[in-house]
Design a protein around this motif. Structure first.
Motif, PDB file in Angstrom:
ATOM      1  N   ASN A  35       0.833  -1.213   0.000  1.00 39.62           N
ATOM      2  CA  ASN A  35       0.000   0.000   0.000  1.00 39.62           C
ATOM      3  C   ASN A  35       0.862   1.257   0.000  1.00 39.62           C
ATOM      4  O   ASN A  35       0.563   2.221  -0.716  1.00 39.62           O
ATOM      5  CB  ASN A  35      -0.950   0.005   1.198  1.00 39.62           C
ATOM      6  N   THR A  36       1.911   1.263   0.789  1.00 45.64           N
ATOM      7  CA  THR A  36       2.825   2.413   0.823  1.00 45.64           C
ATOM      8  C   THR A  36       3.463   2.616  -0.546  1.00 45.64           C
ATOM      9  O   THR A  36       3.509   3.739  -1.067  1.00 45.64           O
ATOM     10  CB  THR A  36       3.920   2.207   1.891  1.00 45.64           C
ATOM     11  N   ILE A  37       3.942   1.537  -1.133  1.00 46.10           N
ATOM     12  CA  ILE A  37       4.602   1.619  -2.448  1.00 46.10           C
ATOM     13  C   ILE A  37       3.602   2.042  -3.527  1.00 46.10           C
ATOM     14  O   ILE A  37       3.934   2.857  -4.393  1.00 46.10           O
ATOM     15  CB  ILE A  37       5.291   0.281  -2.787  1.00 46.10           C
TER      16      ILE A  37
ATOM     17  N   MET B 180       3.117   5.722  -3.208  1.00 42.26           N
ATOM     18  CA  MET B 180       4.289   6.413  -3.751  1.00 42.26           C
ATOM     19  C   MET B 180       4.241   6.409  -5.275  1.00 42.26           C
ATOM     20  O   MET B 180       4.494   7.430  -5.921  1.00 42.26           O
ATOM     21  CB  MET B 180       5.572   5.733  -3.264  1.00 42.26           C
ATOM     22  N   ASN B 181       3.904   5.254  -5.837  1.00 46.84           N
ATOM     23  CA  ASN B 181       3.853   5.111  -7.291  1.00 46.84           C
ATOM     24  C   ASN B 181       2.837   6.082  -7.905  1.00 46.84           C
ATOM     25  O   ASN B 181       3.116   6.719  -8.915  1.00 46.84           O
ATOM     26  CB  ASN B 181       3.528   3.661  -7.655  1.00 46.84           C
ATOM     27  N   ARG B 182       1.649   6.192  -7.284  1.00 41.66           N
ATOM     28  CA  ARG B 182       0.627   7.110  -7.792  1.00 41.66           C
ATOM     29  C   ARG B 182       1.160   8.543  -7.840  1.00 41.66           C
ATOM     30  O   ARG B 182       0.904   9.283  -8.778  1.00 41.66           O
ATOM     31  CB  ARG B 182      -0.632   7.054  -6.927  1.00 41.66           C
ATOM     32  N   LYS B 183       1.919   8.924  -6.824  1.00 39.25           N
ATOM     33  CA  LYS B 183       2.476  10.281  -6.801  1.00 39.25           C
ATOM     34  C   LYS B 183       3.485  10.480  -7.925  1.00 39.25           C
ATOM     35  O   LYS B 183       3.547  11.550  -8.517  1.00 39.25           O
ATOM     36  CB  LYS B 183       3.135  10.556  -5.448  1.00 39.25           C
ATOM     37  N   TYR B 184       4.272   9.471  -8.221  1.00 39.21           N
ATOM     38  CA  TYR B 184       5.282   9.605  -9.254  1.00 39.21           C
ATOM     39  C   TYR B 184       4.740   9.448 -10.672  1.00 39.21           C
ATOM     40  O   TYR B 184       5.391   9.813 -11.631  1.00 39.21           O
ATOM     41  CB  TYR B 184       6.456   8.635  -9.001  1.00 39.21           C
TER      42      TYR B 184
END
Length: 178
Positions: free
Chosen positions: A164-166, A169-173
């Motif tokens: 979930n954390t990753i 992070m991926n959505r932000k990038y």
């Protein structure tokens, strides 16, 4: 104050709070982690152990309250089951299996993630290790600091937390910066 067994009035403001809070603490222990100092002590009101980063303390004054001695915690044992300084009371350590790639393996073998670290197997891709800890923010940050060099294999609940954390992070990038 720890040595002199003096209760303290602490004015403290966490990063999340918009206003400082004040409480009486019976200080028991100081610990350094990740270039920050933390004070552990008993909150006079709710009788829980508080973990206070010293850099967030606004003021300290002596309290007239009678000091309450630490009769329950051995702080060497208190930190035995965690990475860092934070955890929820009454949680039990769990076994976490991690897959470490060849690039990261030498770092993990020479500087273990935790004292409980055991190498379970080696293969052409790297190693599998196991640690027995109480999961916390510091453990998640440490694992993430190795990027794609570490993968949580089990338990599924901790693997899902990391995923979930990753994913977040991926959505932000994936967003385009203008």
């Amino acid at each position: 104050s720890i040595t002199n067994k003096s209760a303290l009035i602490i004015e403290y403001q966490s990063f999340k709070d918009t206003k400082p809070k004040q409480f009486i603490i019976h200080p028991y222990y100081l610990k350094q982690f990740n270039k920050r100092w933390f004070m552990f002590g008993l909150n006079d009101k709710d009788k829980l152990i508080y973990n206070l980063p010293l850099d967030r303390i606004i003021s300290i004054t002596q309290s007239s309250k009678k000091y309450i001695d630490n009769t329950t915690l051995d702080f060497k044992d208190y930190f035995e089951d965690i990475v860092g300084v934070s955890f929820t009371p009454n949680e039990k350590p769990i076994k976490i299996k991690l897959k470490i790639n060849n690039e990261v393996t030498p770092y993990i073998l020479t500087k273990p993630l935790h004292g409980s670290q055991k190498k379970l197997e080696s293969n052409a891709d790297g190693i599998i290790i196991e640690i027995e800890v109480i999961p916390n923010i510091e453990l998640r940050q440490l694992i993430l600091s190795y990027g794609d060099g570490i993968e949580v294999i089990s338990p599924k609940s901790f693997r899902d937390q990391m995923k979930n954390t990753i994913d977040n992070m991926n959505r932000k990038y994936l967003k385009t910066i203008k």
